[in-house]
Design a protein around this motif. Sequence first.
Motif, PDB file in Angstrom:
ATOM      1  N   SER A 374      -5.773  -9.203  10.401  1.00 51.73           N
ATOM      2  CA  SER A 374      -7.031  -8.581   9.977  1.00 51.73           C
ATOM      3  C   SER A 374      -6.943  -7.073   9.839  1.00 51.73           C
ATOM      4  O   SER A 374      -7.751  -6.476   9.119  1.00 51.73           O
ATOM      5  CB  SER A 374      -8.147  -8.928  10.967  1.00 51.73           C
ATOM      6  N   SER A 375      -5.979  -6.451  10.514  1.00 51.46           N
ATOM      7  CA  SER A 375      -5.990  -4.984  10.575  1.00 51.46           C
ATOM      8  C   SER A 375      -4.676  -4.309  10.219  1.00 51.46           C
ATOM      9  O   SER A 375      -4.660  -3.107   9.934  1.00 51.46           O
ATOM     10  CB  SER A 375      -6.375  -4.538  12.002  1.00 51.46           C
ATOM     11  N   HIS A 376      -3.562  -5.043  10.245  1.00 54.14           N
ATOM     12  CA  HIS A 376      -2.262  -4.389  10.125  1.00 54.14           C
ATOM     13  C   HIS A 376      -1.342  -5.011   9.071  1.00 54.14           C
ATOM     14  O   HIS A 376      -0.175  -4.643   9.002  1.00 54.14           O
ATOM     15  CB  HIS A 376      -1.542  -4.425  11.477  1.00 54.14           C
ATOM     16  N   TRP A 389       3.794   0.011  13.822  1.00 55.15           N
ATOM     17  CA  TRP A 389       2.399  -0.220  13.485  1.00 55.15           C
ATOM     18  C   TRP A 389       1.647   1.105  13.523  1.00 55.15           C
ATOM     19  O   TRP A 389       1.931   1.969  14.352  1.00 55.15           O
ATOM     20  CB  TRP A 389       1.754  -1.184  14.471  1.00 55.15           C
ATOM     21  N   THR A 390       0.689   1.216  12.635  1.00 48.71           N
ATOM     22  CA  THR A 390      -0.148   2.417  12.603  1.00 48.71           C
ATOM     23  C   THR A 390      -1.576   2.028  12.989  1.00 48.71           C
ATOM     24  O   THR A 390      -1.813   0.933  13.489  1.00 48.71           O
ATOM     25  CB  THR A 390      -0.122   3.052  11.204  1.00 48.71           C
ATOM     26  N   ASN A 391      -2.520   2.899  12.740  1.00 50.81           N
ATOM     27  CA  ASN A 391      -3.897   2.660  13.158  1.00 50.81           C
ATOM     28  C   ASN A 391      -4.482   1.445  12.441  1.00 50.81           C
ATOM     29  O   ASN A 391      -4.218   1.219  11.257  1.00 50.81           O
ATOM     30  CB  ASN A 391      -4.765   3.882  12.876  1.00 50.81           C
ATOM     31  N   PRO A 392      -5.291   0.658  13.145  1.00 48.91           N
ATOM     32  CA  PRO A 392      -5.860  -0.548  12.525  1.00 48.91           C
ATOM     33  C   PRO A 392      -6.809  -0.212  11.383  1.00 48.91           C
ATOM     34  O   PRO A 392      -7.558   0.760  11.444  1.00 48.91           O
ATOM     35  CB  PRO A 392      -6.593  -1.224  13.691  1.00 48.91           C
ATOM     36  N   LYS A 393      -6.720  -1.017  10.326  1.00 49.38           N
ATOM     37  CA  LYS A 393      -7.581  -0.880   9.150  1.00 49.38           C
ATOM     38  C   LYS A 393      -7.546   0.536   8.586  1.00 49.38           C
ATOM     39  O   LYS A 393      -8.564   1.109   8.206  1.00 49.38           O
ATOM     40  CB  LYS A 393      -9.017  -1.301   9.503  1.00 49.38           C
ATOM     41  N   ARG A 394      -6.313   1.057   8.534  1.00 44.75           N
ATOM     42  CA  ARG A 394      -6.074   2.365   7.920  1.00 44.75           C
ATOM     43  C   ARG A 394      -4.796   2.303   7.066  1.00 44.75           C
ATOM     44  O   ARG A 394      -3.981   3.214   7.086  1.00 44.75           O
ATOM     45  CB  ARG A 394      -5.931   3.454   9.008  1.00 44.75           C
ATOM     46  N   ILE A 615      -7.345  -3.655   0.178  1.00 50.58           N
ATOM     47  CA  ILE A 615      -6.413  -3.258   1.233  1.00 50.58           C
ATOM     48  C   ILE A 615      -7.156  -3.208   2.558  1.00 50.58           C
ATOM     49  O   ILE A 615      -8.378  -2.979   2.598  1.00 50.58           O
ATOM     50  CB  ILE A 615      -5.773  -1.892   0.891  1.00 50.58           C
ATOM     51  N   LYS A 616      -6.455  -3.429   3.641  1.00 47.55           N
ATOM     52  CA  LYS A 616      -7.096  -3.439   4.958  1.00 47.55           C
ATOM     53  C   LYS A 616      -7.322  -1.996   5.414  1.00 47.55           C
ATOM     54  O   LYS A 616      -6.517  -1.398   6.115  1.00 47.55           O
ATOM     55  CB  LYS A 616      -6.246  -4.234   5.946  1.00 47.55           C
ATOM     56  N   ASP A 617      -8.439  -1.483   4.950  1.00 50.90           N
ATOM     57  CA  ASP A 617      -8.840  -0.113   5.272  1.00 50.90           C
ATOM     58  C   ASP A 617     -10.356  -0.064   5.199  1.00 50.90           C
ATOM     59  O   ASP A 617     -10.938  -0.336   4.145  1.00 50.90           O
ATOM     60  CB  ASP A 617      -8.217   0.881   4.289  1.00 50.90           C
TER      61      ASP A 617
END
Length: 869
Positions: A374-376, A389-394, A615-617
Motif C-alpha cells: 500500500s505504501s512502498h 525503503w523510503t518514506n511511505p506513500k512518497r 503512484i503511491k504518493d
Amino acid sequence: MSPSILVKVLLLVLSHLCRQIFCKECTNIPPLSSHTLRYELESSTNQTLKQDKYSHYYQHLTPTDDSAWSSLFPRKMLKEDEEKDDGEQRWAMLYRNIKKGIVNNNNGGGDSFLREVSLHDVRLDPGSVFGQAQQTNLEYLLMLDVDSLAWSFRKTAGLSTPGEPYGGWEKPEMELRGHFVGHYLSASAQMWASTHNETLKEKMDALVSALSVCQDKLQTGYLSAFPSEFFDRFEAVKPVWAPYYTIHKILAGLLDQYTLAGNDKALKMTIWMVDYFYGRVQNVIKKYSIERHWYSLNEETGGMNDGNEKHLLLAHLFDKPCFLGLLAVKADDISGFHANTHIPVVVGSQMRYEVTGDPLYKEIGTFFMDIVNSSHSYATGGTSVNEFWTNPKRLADTLNTENEESCTTYNMLKVSRHLFRWTKEMAYADYYERALTNGVLTVQRGRDPGVMIYMLPLSHGSSKAHSYHGWGTKYDSFWCCYGTGIESFSKLGDSIYFEEGGKTPSLYIIQYISSSLNWRAGNISLRQEVDPIVSSDQRFRVAFTFASTEHPSGGTATLKFRIPLWTYSDGAKASINGQDLPLLNPGNFLSISKNWSPGDKITFDMPLSIRTEAIKDDRPEYSSFKAIFYGPYLLAGLSDGEWEIDATSATSVSDWLTPIPPYYNSHLISLSQESGQSAFAVTISNASLKMENIPPPGNNSAVRSTFRIIPKEDPKQLKNFTNPKDAIGKLVVLEPFNSPGMAIAHNGEGANLGVVTEYSSAAVFRLVGGLDGGDSTVSLESNDREGCFVYSGADSENGTTIKLRCKSTSLVDNDEDGFKKGASFSMGKGFSEYDPISFVAKGKQRNFLLSPLLSLRDESYTVYFNIHS
C-alpha cells in the motif's frame, strides 16, 4: 515458557529499542548495507576511503553486559503496571533460557494450508513467454563450469584448484564469494525438477560432490568459499561483508538438492553445516550476551531465520527483532531499512508460523505485506530505491535509475505466496501475478542467456541498460540479483497451481500460464493453453483440457479458477464441454466439482481491461502521476524523458489510447546505404535525419532507424497493404516508429530533414525505384518539390546529415552519378517491430508508443506518465 511467550517478549523488547535513537542502526549500517557500495569498497585500492566508510561500522555499538541487557526490559509495553513483577520474572527467565540454549517445540498449523504442487509435475509450454524465459535460463545454467564455481571453495579447503575462478562478486578476493554458488545449487535443482534435463543433473551432482570433498577436508562441518575467520570478525562486530548471507544461500542450495533432486549427500552436508553454526552462535551468547549477538546482525544474513523444528532456536536467533518488533506492533516505520536484508527475515518468520503455529508470525507477515503493497511498492510490484525503503506513500520523489532491486521482488513473491497459501485471499494471488509478470520477467535481456539487471529503472526516459549497473555479463557480474534471477527463472511453474486435501481434493489455478500438470492427488492430467494476447482484440482466452492419466479414477475433484481483478464480468464467458457456466465477479474463484474424464474441456473468454493506476504518493500535486495497465501487463512508452499525456477531453481511457493492429508490422521499413566496407541506416538524431551505423536490435538506435510507411493516396486500404514495395510509385508518409502521428519532412532544398507533428505537404514523398538503377533500392522524391530527393551524399559516413537535394542542382554541379547514388537507399525490414501488445497514447507534445515493460531491452522508456485529465 512457551515459544509464543518467548518470541513475543523478544519482539516487545526490541520494539522498545526501536524507539531509541539507534533504532535502525541495530540492523543497518547506512550506507554500508548497500551491496553495491560494499562491492566498490572491496574493489577499491583507496585505503583512506575504506577507513572512512568502515568507521561508521562501530558507531552503533554501546557497552553490553547482562545487566545492561536486562535494563532494556520494556515496562511500557506490558498491559498494566501491576504485571511488572511477573513480567520481569518472565523476562529474566527468557534471557537465562536463551543463554542455556533451551529449545521449545510446538506443533505448526500447516495442515490447513494450501500445498505446493511439485515442480516435477508442471511443465511450461516452450512457446510461451514463460517457457522461453525458462529455456534462456537453462542455457545459462549449462554454460557455467563446475571447476570455476567450486574454485574458491577448494582454495579455502586447501585443495588443488583446476580451472579459472569467475569474476565480479565471485572473484577470489571478494568477501561475498560463494553466494552465487548457493543460488546455483537451488536454481539447478529447481530447473532439473522443471525440465529433467540430464546434462544439468550431471553438472549439479558434480558440484555437490566437489563441495563435499571441501567440507570433508576441513573436518568441522564448515563449508564456504571464504575462511572461517570471517565469522571471527563478524562475531567481534568488525567489518566483513555479510558472511551469513552467503552461508544461507549454500544451506538453502544444498537442501534444494536434497528435496528436489534426491541427493542424500547434500542433506548430510546441510546438517553438518547447521550443527557447526549452531555451535558458533551458542558460543557467542555464552561468552558475551544475546544482545551482543544481535548487534552483530547489522550485516545481511539472508533467510537464516527460516529454520525447521530441530533448529528452531537457531532460527530465532537470526530474527532481528528490532525489525520484526516494528511489525509486531503494526508500525509502518520501515523507511531507512535496507529492503533485501529484511524481506527474508519476514519470510523466515512466516516459515516459523508454519512450524510453530504462533499467530504472531502470521500477523507480522500480513501487516508487512499490507504496508509494502500500500505504501512502498511501484506499479511493477517491486519495491526499494537504491536498495532501501523510503518514506511511505512518497514514491513520486524516488523515480530514478536505481529503483526496484531485483532481489526484493524475488523475496516479496515468497511473502505473498505464503500468505495466499494460508488465507486463499485473491489479493495475494493478484500481487503475485503483477510482480511475476512485470517485475521478474523484465530481468532478462530477451533471449540472451546470462544477461540480467540488478535494478529496474523507473524514471522518465530511463533504460535497463543505463542504470548504475546496467546489464550484467555471463561470467563477470554474479551480483546478488544474478543469484535470485537464476532461481526465479528456474521455478516459474511453482505458483500456477496449489492443491488442498480433504475428502474431495481441490486444485487452485491462480496463474494463467500455458502449461501442463500431472495432478497426482486428483488423478488428473491437465493442459492449460492461453491464447496469445494482442492489443487489437481485447479479450483473454484460455482453455483447460483433460487427458487420460496413468492413475485410476479417484472420484470427484474440485477445480477453483481465479477470476482476476483485471477483467470485468460484463461480456465474460465460461463453459464446460460447450455448456455455459455462470461467471462470478472478478476477485473470486469459480469452483467446479465433478468426476473428470479425458476430453473434458473448460474455456474462459474474458475482457481485458485498460486502466491507469496512480503512484503511491498521497500528496495532491502528484495525483496525476499514473501507470497504464492492459490486463496484467504494465505498459511502458518509448520516450527520452517526455511523459505528458493529454486526456483533458477524454471520458474513458480508450479516448486517448488506441490499439495498434498486427498488420502494421508489415509497414515497417529501414533505409540504408553502403559506403566502402561499411553500411549506414537513416536514423533520427536530435530531430534531424542522419546516416548512422547499422544498429543491433533492441536499442534506441534500432527504434530511431525504423519507420512506418503509410500510403497517402488511400490510407483506408492499409489492411491490404502487406508489402512496402507495393507502395513504389505512390505517395507515402514516413512515420517514426517511436513517435506515432509524426512524420519525416523536408525544410527546403539544402536543409536538413526533420520530424514534424502533422502530415504537411512537406511530409509527403513519392516512393520510386532507386535512381541508381539497383534492383533493391528506392528513392524518395518530394511531392511539393518535383525533382528533389532525400539525399545523403555520394559517400556516406557515420553522422552524415540527410538533406533534400534537387536533380537540377546536381546537373549544375556535374555530379549526376554521385547524386543518384546518394539519393538511393536499400529498403529493408524495420530494425524494430511492434509487440503484439502495442498502443498509441495521445501525448501533449508528441504521441507515445506503448508496449509491455517486459518486452523492452535497451530502449529508453517511461512507466509513470503525467496524465492531464
